[in-house]
Write an enzyme that holds these catalytic residues in place. Structure first.
Site, PDB file in Angstrom:
ATOM      1  N   ASN A  10       9.568  -0.355  -2.863  1.00  0.00           N
ATOM      2  CA  ASN A  10       8.594   0.727  -2.757  1.00  0.00           C
ATOM      3  C   ASN A  10       8.981   1.823  -3.746  1.00  0.00           C
ATOM      4  O   ASN A  10       9.854   2.639  -3.465  1.00  0.00           O
ATOM      5  CB  ASN A  10       8.617   1.238  -1.302  1.00  0.00           C
ATOM      6  CG  ASN A  10       7.654   2.388  -1.081  1.00  0.00           C
ATOM      7  OD1 ASN A  10       7.014   2.873  -2.015  1.00  0.00           O
ATOM      8  ND2 ASN A  10       7.559   2.821   0.161  1.00  0.00           N
ATOM      9  N   LYS A  17      12.561   3.014  -2.652  1.00  0.00           N
ATOM     10  CA  LYS A  17      13.148   2.435  -1.438  1.00  0.00           C
ATOM     11  C   LYS A  17      13.126   0.913  -1.548  1.00  0.00           C
ATOM     12  O   LYS A  17      12.207   0.350  -2.149  1.00  0.00           O
ATOM     13  CB  LYS A  17      12.322   2.818  -0.204  1.00  0.00           C
ATOM     14  CG  LYS A  17      12.341   4.290   0.110  1.00  0.00           C
ATOM     15  CD  LYS A  17      11.550   4.546   1.388  1.00  0.00           C
ATOM     16  CE  LYS A  17      11.177   6.016   1.487  1.00  0.00           C
ATOM     17  NZ  LYS A  17      10.048   6.310   2.340  1.00  0.00           N
ATOM     18  N   ARG A  91       5.057  -2.563  -2.832  1.00  0.00           N
ATOM     19  CA  ARG A  91       4.025  -1.647  -2.363  1.00  0.00           C
ATOM     20  C   ARG A  91       3.338  -1.067  -3.595  1.00  0.00           C
ATOM     21  O   ARG A  91       3.979  -0.439  -4.446  1.00  0.00           O
ATOM     22  CB  ARG A  91       4.654  -0.505  -1.568  1.00  0.00           C
ATOM     23  CG  ARG A  91       3.625   0.469  -1.123  1.00  0.00           C
ATOM     24  CD  ARG A  91       4.241   1.733  -0.623  1.00  0.00           C
ATOM     25  NE  ARG A  91       3.211   2.573  -0.049  1.00  0.00           N
ATOM     26  CZ  ARG A  91       3.443   3.770   0.434  1.00  0.00           C
ATOM     27  NH1 ARG A  91       4.664   4.259   0.420  1.00  0.00           N
ATOM     28  NH2 ARG A  91       2.468   4.484   0.926  1.00  0.00           N
ATOM     29  N   HIS A 182      -2.414   5.095   2.153  1.00  0.00           N
ATOM     30  CA  HIS A 182      -1.689   4.822   3.411  1.00  0.00           C
ATOM     31  C   HIS A 182      -2.247   3.611   4.155  1.00  0.00           C
ATOM     32  O   HIS A 182      -2.035   3.458   5.357  1.00  0.00           O
ATOM     33  CB  HIS A 182      -1.766   6.024   4.383  1.00  0.00           C
ATOM     34  CG  HIS A 182      -0.865   7.147   4.028  1.00  0.00           C
ATOM     35  ND1 HIS A 182      -1.169   8.446   4.343  1.00  0.00           N
ATOM     36  CD2 HIS A 182       0.317   7.177   3.393  1.00  0.00           C
ATOM     37  CE1 HIS A 182      -0.201   9.230   3.907  1.00  0.00           C
ATOM     38  NE2 HIS A 182       0.716   8.483   3.325  1.00  0.00           N
ATOM     39  N   GLY A 212       2.997  12.562   7.544  1.00  0.00           N
ATOM     40  CA  GLY A 212       4.343  12.611   6.950  1.00  0.00           C
ATOM     41  C   GLY A 212       4.336  13.646   5.858  1.00  0.00           C
ATOM     42  O   GLY A 212       3.592  14.634   5.930  1.00  0.00           O
ATOM     43  N   ARG A 243       0.941  19.270  -0.804  1.00  0.00           N
ATOM     44  CA  ARG A 243      -0.427  19.093  -1.315  1.00  0.00           C
ATOM     45  C   ARG A 243      -1.416  19.874  -0.456  1.00  0.00           C
ATOM     46  O   ARG A 243      -1.283  19.915   0.760  1.00  0.00           O
ATOM     47  CB  ARG A 243      -0.808  17.605  -1.296  1.00  0.00           C
ATOM     48  CG  ARG A 243      -0.187  16.814  -2.419  1.00  0.00           C
ATOM     49  CD  ARG A 243      -0.433  15.330  -2.250  1.00  0.00           C
ATOM     50  NE  ARG A 243       0.772  14.641  -1.827  1.00  0.00           N
ATOM     51  CZ  ARG A 243       0.807  13.397  -1.376  1.00  0.00           C
ATOM     52  NH1 ARG A 243      -0.294  12.696  -1.274  1.00  0.00           N
ATOM     53  NH2 ARG A 243       1.950  12.857  -1.023  1.00  0.00           N
ATOM     54  N   GLU A 336       5.532  10.864  14.332  1.00  0.00           N
ATOM     55  CA  GLU A 336       6.490  10.217  15.244  1.00  0.00           C
ATOM     56  C   GLU A 336       7.441  11.214  15.888  1.00  0.00           C
ATOM     57  O   GLU A 336       7.969  10.974  16.969  1.00  0.00           O
ATOM     58  CB  GLU A 336       7.330   9.179  14.476  1.00  0.00           C
ATOM     59  CG  GLU A 336       6.532   7.967  14.051  1.00  0.00           C
ATOM     60  CD  GLU A 336       7.248   7.128  12.992  1.00  0.00           C
ATOM     61  OE1 GLU A 336       8.491   7.048  13.038  1.00  0.00           O
ATOM     62  OE2 GLU A 336       6.567   6.568  12.124  1.00  0.00           O
ATOM     63  N   GLU A 387       6.093   0.027   7.404  1.00  0.00           N
ATOM     64  CA  GLU A 387       5.403  -0.446   6.201  1.00  0.00           C
ATOM     65  C   GLU A 387       6.161  -1.595   5.537  1.00  0.00           C
ATOM     66  O   GLU A 387       5.566  -2.550   5.052  1.00  0.00           O
ATOM     67  CB  GLU A 387       5.219   0.717   5.222  1.00  0.00           C
ATOM     68  CG  GLU A 387       4.173   1.717   5.724  1.00  0.00           C
ATOM     69  CD  GLU A 387       4.302   3.083   5.100  1.00  0.00           C
ATOM     70  OE1 GLU A 387       5.364   3.718   5.293  1.00  0.00           O
ATOM     71  OE2 GLU A 387       3.362   3.530   4.428  1.00  0.00           O
TER      72      GLU A 387
HETATM   73  P1  ADP Z   1       6.699  10.231   3.386  1.00  0.00           P
HETATM   74  O1  ADP Z   1       5.263  10.637   3.364  1.00  0.00           O
HETATM   75  O2  ADP Z   1       7.483  10.771   2.221  1.00  0.00           O
HETATM   76  O3  ADP Z   1       6.944   8.766   3.693  1.00  0.00           O
HETATM   77  P2  ADP Z   1       7.755  10.659   6.062  1.00  0.00           P
HETATM   78  O4  ADP Z   1       6.717   9.873   6.788  1.00  0.00           O
HETATM   79  O5  ADP Z   1       9.141  10.149   6.031  1.00  0.00           O
HETATM   80  O6  ADP Z   1       7.292  11.052   4.599  1.00  0.00           O
HETATM   81  O7  ADP Z   1       7.750  12.116   6.702  1.00  0.00           O
HETATM   82  C1  ADP Z   1       8.578  13.090   6.191  1.00  0.00           C
HETATM   83  C2  ADP Z   1       8.332  14.366   6.931  1.00  0.00           C
HETATM   84  O8  ADP Z   1       8.478  14.164   8.345  1.00  0.00           O
HETATM   85  C3  ADP Z   1       9.385  15.399   6.586  1.00  0.00           C
HETATM   86  O9  ADP Z   1       8.995  16.153   5.489  1.00  0.00           O
HETATM   87  C4  ADP Z   1       9.406  16.233   7.817  1.00  0.00           C
HETATM   88  O10 ADP Z   1       8.509  17.282   7.567  1.00  0.00           O
HETATM   89  C5  ADP Z   1       8.837  15.390   8.924  1.00  0.00           C
HETATM   90  N1  ADP Z   1       9.820  15.178  10.009  1.00  0.00           N
HETATM   91  C6  ADP Z   1      10.841  14.311  10.071  1.00  0.00           C
HETATM   92  N2  ADP Z   1      11.515  14.459  11.229  1.00  0.00           N
HETATM   93  C7  ADP Z   1      10.889  15.445  11.923  1.00  0.00           C
HETATM   94  C8  ADP Z   1      11.095  16.065  13.179  1.00  0.00           C
HETATM   95  N3  ADP Z   1      12.095  15.699  13.977  1.00  0.00           N
HETATM   96  N4  ADP Z   1      10.237  17.043  13.544  1.00  0.00           N
HETATM   97  C9  ADP Z   1       9.233  17.406  12.740  1.00  0.00           C
HETATM   98  N5  ADP Z   1       8.990  16.874  11.553  1.00  0.00           N
HETATM   99  C10 ADP Z   1       9.795  15.907  11.135  1.00  0.00           C
END
Ligand code: ADP
Length: 404
Positions: A10, A17, A91, A182, A212, A243, A336, A387
């Site tokens: 990815n 990753k 990906r 996504h 995310g 964004r 999550e 994913e």
């Molecule tokens: P990406 O879109 O880069 O794949 P992720 O799905 O890994 O991102 O999400 C990353 C974001 O998730 C981080 O920037 C953070 O804001 C949020 N995050 C991770 N853990 C927590 C948490 N415990 N509480 C709130 N937000 C979280």
């Protein structure tokens, strides 16, 4: 006996990753990430089930060097796994309007990925480098590289969802339309929700929230994506880490004409300096805004605006469900993990019959129970996205079919 493992790659805009996993047992043997590509302090982490390896790479490491480093490392240090890889899944962010499913990578597919780089300039070129270097390191698997697209799941969007209300020729001639993103995650969540609810996915109506660093909501009716918040590019829709998501296009004219900003700097502002970061002025990481929710009014505002936008989309997409919404699902780093945001979003949606159970929401991770709704509510689930597993399963399907 050989385990038949899949290498999943990815290549993101600033990170890379990889995972080596078995798509049947769902077991991951080695995984890793290179962070801060093209920046100072590029670093690589590699994980096995009992060890974590960390190494600082040269500052400003690019994709080619990072991939060469990783593949060499896998070959030297994890040969027993390297030796069992019999397919590679990539990906790919943008497959345009040509590809509605995963495919074996051929010369023609490479051309399509290249063509649609125009709409994913940070991602598709990186994906192409990933394919090229994988082929170099795994010459015996050249014909077993599979492209899994983030756009494929949205192939089913009807014109009412994918056309913008601009002169039709821009769609016909220039292919300007909504493609979404996504899709790998939304598709995985659809399959998983079907399993959890013990229902055929073709009968399911759900609203899937992937929240995310990049975030999107997808309306899924009868197992098909019928609308999604990301657009021509992943800039449209929800508030994201950096964004802006939706805005009045006239803001761009204003910045350009009245504020004298160049188009390049406006693009940078909307892509890298907006979203949660733009509002709280400190951090794109949602955890910052959560932690400071009570003592920093801008952090609070960031959470409120983010949640408001998600709720607004869920409300809008409920109108596409033809009278029956089976579930709302949350996934992604924020979906999550953020108890606060899930609570804020759902508490605005009582009118739709969505009610959150506080205790279930607080403890969903601990309980490993997906449900966070009250008994009298439409189902609300929190499901960790996978994913990599989805890409591995798609890859396995295609390479096994080829062997038949
Ligand atoms: P990406 O879109 O880069 O794949 P992720 O799905 O890994 O991102 O999400 C990353 C974001 O998730 C981080 O920037 C953070 O804001 C949020 N995050 C991770 N853990 C927590 C948490 N415990 N509480 C709130 N937000 C979280």
């Amino acid at each position: 006996m050989l385990k038949k493992l899949i290498l999943v790659l990815n290549c993101g805009s600033s990170s890379l990753k990889f995972s080596i996993l078995n798509s049947f047992s769902k077991k991951t043997y080695v995984s890793g990430i290179v962070e801060r590509l093209f920046l100072k302090n590029t670093v690589v982490y590699i994980y096995t089930h009992h060890k974590k390896y960390k190494k600082k790479l040269s500052d400003y490491t690019n994709y080619v060097d990072a991939l060469n480093f990783i593949f060499k490392k896998i070959k030297d240090k994890y040969y027993s796994y390297y030796n069992q890889i019999d397919g590679i899944g990539h990906r790919i962010v943008h497959g345009g309007n040509k590809l509605n499913q995963s495919v074996l990578i051929t010369h023609k597919i490479l051309k399509i990925i290249k063509k649609f780089s125009i709409f994913a300039p940070l991602h598709n070129p990186a994906n192409l480098i990933g394919i090229k270097i994988s082929r170099k390191f795994f010459p015996h698997l050249v014909k077993k590289n599979v492209a899994v697209f983030d756009t494929s799941f949205h192939y089913s969007l009807p014109k009412t969802s994918f056309l913008y209300a601009i002169p039709y020729k821009f769609y016909k001639k220039n292919k300007i339309r909504r493609y979404g993103a996504h899709g790998i995650s939304h598709n995985y969540i659809l399959n998983k929700t079907a399993k959890i609810l013990n229902k055929s996915k073709n009968l399911l109506n759900i609203i899937s929230c992937h929240l995310g660093n990049g975030s999107s909501v997808t309306a899924i009716r009868s197992g098909k994506s019928v609308d999604t918040s990301m657009g021509l590019t992943p800039l449209e829709g929800l508030v994201m880490g950096t964004r802006s998501g939706d805005l009045d296009p006239a803001i761009i004219f204003f910045m350009y004409k009245k504020l004298g900003l160049s188009i390049n700097s406006i693009e940078k502002i909307l892509t890298y300096k907006s979203g949660l970061l733009g509002i709280n002025q400190r951090s794109s990481d949602c955890r910052y805004s959560e932690k400071n929710y009570k003592n920093d009014k801008n952090a609070k505002l960031a959470i409120e605006i983010f949640s408001h936008r998600v709720a607004k989309y869920i409300g809008a997409y409920s109108s596409l469900m033809q009278g029956r919404l089976d579930a709302v699902t949350f996934t992604g780093g924020i979906g999550e993990n953020s108890i606060l945001i899930r609570n804020k979003v759902i508490s605005k949606l009582g009118l739709l019959g969505l009610y959150i159970d506080k205790n279930a929401n607080d403890n969903v991770k601990l309980n490993k129970n997906y449900f966070i709704n009250k008994k009298n509510s439409i189902k609300i689930l929190v499901i960790p996205t996978q994913e990599e597993l989805f890409i591995a399963q798609e890859t396995r399907k295609l390479i096994d079919r080829k062997n038949v």
